[in-house]
Scaffold this active site. Structure first.
Site, short mmCIF file in Angstrom:
data_model
loop_
_atom_site.label_atom_id
_atom_site.label_comp_id
_atom_site.label_asym_id
_atom_site.label_seq_id
_atom_site.Cartn_x
_atom_site.Cartn_y
_atom_site.Cartn_z
CE LYS A 131 -2.09 -1.65 3.63
NZ LYS A 131 -2.97 -1.96 4.75
CG ASP A 167 -6.41 -4.35 8.02
OD1 ASP A 167 -5.97 -5.47 7.74
OD2 ASP A 167 -6.43 -3.41 7.19
C1 GLC Z 1 -2.52 -5.10 2.51
C2 GLC Z 1 -1.74 -5.67 3.70
C3 GLC Z 1 -2.65 -6.50 4.58
C4 GLC Z 1 -3.89 -5.69 4.96
C5 GLC Z 1 -4.59 -5.18 3.71
C6 GLC Z 1 -5.82 -4.33 4.03
O1 GLC Z 1 -2.91 -6.16 1.69
O2 GLC Z 1 -0.66 -6.46 3.24
O3 GLC Z 1 -1.98 -6.89 5.74
O4 GLC Z 1 -4.76 -6.48 5.71
O5 GLC Z 1 -3.69 -4.40 2.96
O6 GLC Z 1 -5.51 -3.22 4.78
#
Ligand code: GLC
Length: 471
Positions: free
Chosen positions: A177, A212
């Site tokens: 991200k 999360d």
């Molecule tokens: C990315 C992260 C993951 C998280 C997701 C949503 O894929 O690697 O850990 O849960 O974003 O935020």
């Protein structure tokens, strides 16, 4: 560039888009590129299931399947006040959850932003900032409501791929991200936050490291016991579900009772980095090359909010370059990487004005394209719909993969979903539901999609409670 009159003479229509034959041919081609058939969706769901099995078996697989060490669910009888620090995108939240012991809780939270230099600089700076936010929150909270209990245990929602080795221990596998901080190699993430809190003299103990999706799963199961899956459809995408510990073959040791469940964070965003299954377009490839993590997170990059606008921008610029949009003129802003925010897509999708005035605002007033015709705007709207629809349909394949993996289709189940795409993007839910029907027929009605707003923070506080009790 053909004149406006030539456009009218050769006018053709597809759906509600009307333009020259060349424009329509280009729109047709985009439609072919971005449309995912029911058969392809099924293939994606099946392939995700295969990758899940591989990830449960061994480390270092494409879909990491990270054990969370969160044992089962809360009973609803828990009491106490717990803190959560939720880091996962541009926003950072600090919250306090007061568990009242009767299945109810209260929540107070505060948002902070994480600047681009913090997201890509040295990790220690990021962690110092996190500690500062916790400090600010506690100062504000205690002055606002001196009667509130002072919580000292904190669950840290760190929403990135982690190699988790205990409920309060883990190292970074890789950033996603748009984050890319240096200095994380091999370091325990909980230790890093704890040290930063100590440096600031904040007397809070970090008792849990939480993804999360795991937070969302725990928070949603507290409300709906039949929840099997917690999902994020926001800046990134991912899902976590309850797995029998005996099925997590790579988990050696530990004292687990037969049939015991553990939440597993799939990290499904990483699915198909080999590009064997997903129908990746040139517009996706262009984005991938410019991202901080090329050749990874293929599935996430086709679904989540951080990327969708950039895919649209690439397709729009392609048509500009082919002389088929905006009289072949772009703008400095439209030419800038990541300038097409995914929230513009929401505005454009929701634009029901006859002359697409909101779309015009985005293109001409925000992105400063010199001039757009109604046909231009209709074509842009069509591109946005194609990219948004593809995202929702691919997300549905992930949901089905996990629900089928858990054998939960016959009995029915709830799926808790948090994240801005699901909450705010027009028709995202409806498109997921339509794709679920294509994938599993009428059984789709047994999959309840529940908006689990703020689930990641609430869940982390609840996991902090579980972790404290376990100690
Ligand atoms: C990315 C992260 C993951 C998280 C997701 C949503 O894929 O690697 O850990 O849960 O974003 O935020």
């Amino acid at each position: 560039m053909a004149s406006w009159i030539t456009h009218r003479v050769q006018a053709t229509t597809i759906g509600n888009v009307e333009g020259t034959r060349e424009q329509m041919a280009a729109v047709n081609e985009l439609e072919r590129d971005f449309t995912i058939s029911a058969e392809k969706l099924r293939e994606v769901a099946e392939a995700i299931k295969v990758e899940m099995m591989k990830g449960l078996e061994k480390d270092n697989q494409t879909v990491p399947m990270v054990p969370s060490f969160v044992p089962g669910r809360l009973t609803g009888k828990e009491t106490g006040s717990f803190l959560a620090l939720d880091l996962g995108g541009t926003n950072l939240r600090v919250c306090q959850v007061n568990l009242l012991g009767d299945g109810k809780f209260t929540l107070r939270q505060e948002k902070f932003t994480v600047s681009e230099p913090l997201r890509t600089g040295p990790a220690q700076k990021l962690f110092d900032y996190l500690a500062e936010c916790v400090d600010t929150y506690l100062t504000n909270y205690s002055s606002e409501d001196p009667q509130m209990p002072h919580a000292t245990k904190l669950g840290f929602t760190f929403s990135f791929a982690v190699n988790q080795t205990a409920i309060n221990r883990g190292t970074l596998l890789y950033w996603t991200k748009g984050f890319n901080c240096s200095g994380m190699d091999g370091k325990d993430i909980v230790g890093m936050l704890q040290d930063a809190l100590l440096r600031k003299n904040v007397s809070v103990e970090v008792v849990a490291l939480v993804n999360d999706t795991v937070g969302t799963l725990i928070a949603q199961s507290y409300r709906e016991p039949d929840t099997v899956l917690g999902v994020i459809l926001g800046t990134g995408t991912n899902g976590a579900y309850y797995e029998k510990v005996s099925n997590i073959k790579k988990l050696s040791g530990g004292n687990y009772s037969p049939g015991e469940l553990m939440a597993v964070n799939t990290e499904w965003g990483a699915f198909d980095m080999e590009r064997h299954v997903l129908p990746v377009t040139p517009y996706d490839n262009k984005l991938d090359r410019k991202s901080v993590n090329p050749r990874s997170q293929t599935y996430e990059k086709m679904i989540s909010g951080m990327y969708l606008g950039e895919i649209v921008r690439n397709a729009v610029l392609h048509l500009v370059d082919c002389n088929l949009l905006f009289e072949a003129h772009s703008s400095v802003d439209l030419n800038r990487l990541w300038s097409f925010d995914s929230s513009y897509m929401s505005t454009i999708e929701a634009d029901a004005t006859p002359d697409l005035a909101h779309t015009q605002h985005v293109l001409e007033s925000i992105l400063n394209v010199p001039k757009t015709t109604l046909t231009d705007r209709r074509i842009v709207k069509k591109i946005v719909e194609l990219v948004g629809t593809r995202a929702a349909r691919l997300a549905a394949a992930g949901l089905v993969a996990v629900v089928e993996h858990c054998d939960a289709l016959e009995e029915g189940c709830s799926v808790g979903i948090d994240g801005s795409l699901f909450q705010h993007y027009p028709s995202f839910r409806e498109r997921i539901v339509a794709a679920l029907h294509e994938l599993v027929g009428d059984n789709a009605d047994r999959i309840k999609l529940i908006e689990a707003a703020d689930g990641s923070g609430i869940g982390a506080a609840m996991i902090a409670c579980l972790a404290s009790v376990k100690k």
